[in-house]
Design a protein around this motif. Sequence first.
Motif, PDB file in Angstrom:
ATOM      1  N   HIS A  35     -68.327  56.584  15.253  1.00 51.18           N
ATOM      2  CA  HIS A  35     -69.506  55.761  15.519  1.00 51.18           C
ATOM      3  C   HIS A  35     -69.099  54.493  16.276  1.00 51.18           C
ATOM      4  CE1 HIS A  35     -73.426  53.956  14.865  1.00 51.18           C
ATOM      5  NE2 HIS A  35     -72.880  52.932  14.239  1.00 51.18           N
ATOM      6  N   SER A  36     -67.918  53.968  15.940  1.00 50.80           N
ATOM      7  CA  SER A  36     -67.395  52.780  16.612  1.00 50.80           C
ATOM      8  C   SER A  36     -66.255  53.224  17.512  1.00 50.80           C
ATOM      9  CB  SER A  36     -66.927  51.762  15.573  1.00 50.80           C
ATOM     10  OG  SER A  36     -65.843  52.298  14.838  1.00 50.80           O
ATOM     11  N   ASP A  37     -65.244  52.366  17.682  1.00 53.29           N
ATOM     12  CA  ASP A  37     -64.121  52.740  18.552  1.00 53.29           C
ATOM     13  C   ASP A  37     -63.123  53.681  17.880  1.00 53.29           C
ATOM     14  OD1 ASP A  37     -62.757  51.038  16.830  1.00 53.29           O
ATOM     15  OD2 ASP A  37     -62.039  49.688  18.406  1.00 53.29           O
ATOM     16  N   HIS A  43     -59.733  50.013  10.802  1.00 59.99           N
ATOM     17  CA  HIS A  43     -60.680  50.449   9.776  1.00 59.99           C
ATOM     18  C   HIS A  43     -60.017  50.522   8.392  1.00 59.99           C
ATOM     19  CE1 HIS A  43     -63.325  52.593  13.021  1.00 59.99           C
ATOM     20  NE2 HIS A  43     -63.200  51.291  13.225  1.00 59.99           N
ATOM     21  N   TYR A  62     -70.550  48.495   6.797  1.00 60.03           N
ATOM     22  CA  TYR A  62     -70.822  48.680   8.227  1.00 60.03           C
ATOM     23  C   TYR A  62     -71.301  50.103   8.477  1.00 60.03           C
ATOM     24  CZ  TYR A  62     -67.552  44.748   8.078  1.00 60.03           C
ATOM     25  OH  TYR A  62     -66.916  43.575   7.769  1.00 60.03           O
ATOM     26  N   THR A  64     -73.069  53.652   9.484  1.00 58.78           N
ATOM     27  CA  THR A  64     -73.370  54.251  10.779  1.00 58.78           C
ATOM     28  C   THR A  64     -74.852  54.147  11.127  1.00 58.78           C
ATOM     29  OG1 THR A  64     -73.578  56.433   9.767  1.00 58.78           O
ATOM     30  CG2 THR A  64     -71.431  55.867  10.715  1.00 58.78           C
ATOM     31  N   TRP A  69     -73.095  48.140  14.876  1.00 60.84           N
ATOM     32  CA  TRP A  69     -71.704  48.578  14.799  1.00 60.84           C
ATOM     33  C   TRP A  69     -71.415  49.795  15.671  1.00 60.84           C
ATOM     34  CZ3 TRP A  69     -69.278  44.636  13.296  1.00 60.84           C
ATOM     35  CH2 TRP A  69     -69.842  43.765  12.377  1.00 60.84           C
ATOM     36  N   ALA A  70     -72.414  50.308  16.361  1.00 61.78           N
ATOM     37  CA  ALA A  70     -72.190  51.444  17.267  1.00 61.78           C
ATOM     38  C   ALA A  70     -71.285  50.994  18.405  1.00 61.78           C
ATOM     39  CB  ALA A  70     -73.518  51.956  17.817  1.00 61.78           C
ATOM     40  N   ALA A  72     -68.539  49.441  18.199  1.00 59.91           N
ATOM     41  CA  ALA A  72     -67.851  48.179  17.923  1.00 59.91           C
ATOM     42  C   ALA A  72     -66.330  48.353  17.924  1.00 59.91           C
ATOM     43  CB  ALA A  72     -68.302  47.619  16.576  1.00 59.91           C
ATOM     44  N   PHE A  77     -64.622  44.365  13.542  1.00 60.17           N
ATOM     45  CA  PHE A  77     -64.657  44.686  12.116  1.00 60.17           C
ATOM     46  C   PHE A  77     -63.687  43.801  11.336  1.00 60.17           C
ATOM     47  CE2 PHE A  77     -66.232  48.782  13.817  1.00 60.17           C
ATOM     48  CZ  PHE A  77     -67.361  48.944  13.036  1.00 60.17           C
TER      49      PHE A  77
END
Length: 157
Positions: A35-37, A43, A62, A64, A69-70, A72, A77
């Motif tokens: 969802h993020s990088d 993470h 955070y 989904t 945070w999409a 991000a 984070f």
Amino acid sequence: MRSGIGTDVHRLVEGRPMIIGCLRFPDEPVGPEGHSDGDVAAHAACDAVLSACGLGDLGSNYGTSEPRWAGAAGAEFLTETARRATDAGFSILNVAVQVIGNRPRLGPYRTEIEDLMGAALGGVPVSISATTTDGLGLTGRGEGIAAIATCLVERAD
């Protein structure tokens, strides 16, 4: 003092950048899906900090379902997690992360990754290590990448 532990795992896919510990590896042909990088080191570190502070985990903080945070970056984070830890009355003493996967080789970039993650956490000492699984499991077959992190915090009072 309190300690926490965190883990993260992502599938590796073509067309995604390889980002580990806030550092992009442009020569890698695959990157973590997410969802993020998909930065497993960042993470897992966030999970460890949140765990140590009794603030839940990455998903509960955070989710989904939150558009903010999409896509991000891991550094976002880390910075937000450090702020939440401080707001909860904790000081982060250190974070240690072990990345599990066949590639990329992190040794030549260890200090740079430690500096990037430490800066994102507000100057916290970060240690990075890496290992493979000798060809076993999803990381050994090159299907994914994982990280395990620990964190030590103390009440700031």
